[in-house]
Each structure stands twice: as structure tokens, then as C-alpha cells.
Write a protein that holds these residues in place. Structure first.
Motif, mmCIF file in Angstrom:
data_model
loop_
_atom_site.group_PDB
_atom_site.id
_atom_site.type_symbol
_atom_site.label_atom_id
_atom_site.label_comp_id
_atom_site.label_asym_id
_atom_site.label_seq_id
_atom_site.Cartn_x
_atom_site.Cartn_y
_atom_site.Cartn_z
ATOM 1 N N ARG A 80 0.852 -1.191 0.000
ATOM 2 C CA ARG A 80 0.000 0.000 0.000
ATOM 3 C C ARG A 80 0.887 1.241 0.000
ATOM 4 N NH1 ARG A 80 -5.305 0.632 1.174
ATOM 5 N NH2 ARG A 80 -5.885 2.812 1.508
ATOM 6 N N VAL A 81 0.636 2.137 -0.946
ATOM 7 C CA VAL A 81 1.479 3.327 -1.090
ATOM 8 C C VAL A 81 1.098 4.370 -0.044
ATOM 9 C CG1 VAL A 81 2.094 5.227 -2.643
ATOM 10 C CG2 VAL A 81 1.843 2.906 -3.556
ATOM 11 N N HIS A 82 2.121 4.987 0.544
ATOM 12 C CA HIS A 82 1.921 6.122 1.444
ATOM 13 C C HIS A 82 1.979 7.378 0.582
ATOM 14 C CE1 HIS A 82 2.217 8.870 4.787
ATOM 15 N NE2 HIS A 82 3.271 9.408 4.191
ATOM 16 N N TRP A 83 0.820 8.003 0.343
ATOM 17 C CA TRP A 83 0.741 9.216 -0.477
ATOM 18 C C TRP A 83 0.917 10.428 0.425
ATOM 19 C CZ3 TRP A 83 1.086 8.042 -5.368
ATOM 20 C CH2 TRP A 83 0.571 6.824 -5.820
ATOM 21 N N ILE A 84 1.595 11.459 -0.069
ATOM 22 C CA ILE A 84 1.906 12.625 0.758
ATOM 23 C C ILE A 84 0.782 13.662 0.729
ATOM 24 C CG2 ILE A 84 3.506 14.551 1.091
ATOM 25 C CD1 ILE A 84 5.721 12.591 0.080
ATOM 26 N N ALA A 85 0.437 14.192 -0.445
ATOM 27 C CA ALA A 85 -0.541 15.289 -0.512
ATOM 28 C C ALA A 85 -1.967 14.773 -0.652
ATOM 29 C CB ALA A 85 -0.192 16.223 -1.665
ATOM 30 N N GLU A 86 -2.175 13.871 -1.591
ATOM 31 C CA GLU A 86 -3.517 13.358 -1.897
ATOM 32 C C GLU A 86 -3.511 11.857 -1.712
ATOM 33 O OE1 GLU A 86 -6.278 14.806 -5.455
ATOM 34 O OE2 GLU A 86 -4.156 14.771 -5.965
ATOM 35 N N GLU A 87 -4.527 11.300 -1.145
ATOM 36 C CA GLU A 87 -4.514 9.876 -0.781
ATOM 37 C C GLU A 87 -5.545 9.080 -1.548
ATOM 38 O OE1 GLU A 87 -3.205 6.732 1.672
ATOM 39 O OE2 GLU A 87 -2.450 8.720 1.981
ATOM 40 N N PRO A 88 -5.251 8.387 -2.606
ATOM 41 C CA PRO A 88 -4.177 8.578 -3.604
ATOM 42 C C PRO A 88 -4.544 9.725 -4.545
ATOM 43 C CG PRO A 88 -5.469 6.576 -4.080
ATOM 44 C CD PRO A 88 -6.058 7.210 -2.856
ATOM 45 N N PRO A 89 -3.622 10.113 -5.434
ATOM 46 C CA PRO A 89 -3.898 11.229 -6.341
ATOM 47 C C PRO A 89 -5.209 11.016 -7.118
ATOM 48 C CG PRO A 89 -1.601 10.587 -6.491
ATOM 49 C CD PRO A 89 -2.279 9.563 -5.625
ATOM 50 N N ALA A 90 -5.979 12.100 -7.289
ATOM 51 C CA ALA A 90 -7.293 12.042 -7.941
ATOM 52 C C ALA A 90 -7.220 11.394 -9.327
ATOM 53 C CB ALA A 90 -7.879 13.450 -8.034
#
Length: 126
Positions: A20-30
Motif C-alpha cells: 500500500r502506497v503512502h501518499w503525501i498530498a492526496e490519498e491517492p492522487p485524484a
């Protein structure tokens, strides 16, 4: 496995899967949620050049990463870090890697029928 040389095709892969990726700004990118795939860049070693790739989002939040060109020495346990321009999007631990360029070449060689020049080399039985 020890490859015969530093640049042997067995060291190169163009497909990997993360946890599972840890997204920084958007969870996950739109874009990734909407399209189920997204072009971006990736690296798995601190100083390496960024490699263009396509991410494919899985149900569990992991991603398949398809590289535009194969990268050398990708290893499970390393972290794949994703970028869009200068922005770091996030990272995930590499869990699985696809077949090596060497393995894929072996498969292609087996599928091809013998070439005419190879057949001509076969000595007729006397």
C-alpha cells in the motif's frame, strides 16, 4: 543468482508491485483514482535518475509500476518513490518484481519459428 556481467539482461526489470502506497498530498492522487492509472516518474535508489513509469492502482492501495524502460537491480524490500514534476507524491515498499529482460528474451526466442538462414545451415543427412 550471479549475473555474468553488470549489464546482463537478467538484472533488468520493467514491472514491479509495491505494498500500500503512502501518499503525501492526496490519498491517492485524484487522477490515479479516476483513471485507475497515471503517468509519473519513479526511483528506488536515492541518487538514481528518475524513470518515467505508469502506475496502476490495485483495490488494496498497492500499485503495479510499469517502467518506460527497464531499470537495473530492482529488489524487493527497497522503496519505490513516485514523483510528478518536482513534487514527491509518495512511496511504497517493493514487494514483487516482474520477469527480467533476460527471461522475457528467452520466452520470445522460444516462440519464434526457426529462421530460413538457420534451416539452410542444417546439413542434409547423407
Amino acid at each position: 543468482f550471479k549475473a555474468p556481467s553488470r549489464d546482463h539482461p537478467a538484472l533488468y526489470r520493467d514491472l514491479l508491485r509495491t505494498n500500500r502506497v503512502h501518499w503525501i498530498a492526496e490519498e491517492p492522487p485524484a487522477e490515479l483514482v479516476r483513471e485507475k492509472m497515471m503517468e509519473c516518474h519513479f526511483r528506488f535508489r536515492h541518487q538514481m535518475a528518475l524513470v518515467p513509469c505508469v502506475l496502476t492502482l490495485n483495490q488494496d492501495g498497492s500499485v503495479w509500476v510499469t517502467l518506460v524502460k527497464p531499470a537495473r537491480a530492482i529488489t524487493p524490500g527497497q522503496f519505490a518513490v513516485f514523483y510528478k514534476g518536482d513534487e514527491c507524491l509518495g512511496s511504497g515498499k517493493i514487494l514483487r518484481i516482474g520477469p527480467s529482460v533476460f527471461t522475457l528474451q528467452q520466452g520470445k526466442n522460444r516462440e519464434e519459428s526457426p529462421k530460413k538462414e538457420d534451416i539452410d545451415k542444417i546439413e542434409p543427412a547423407t
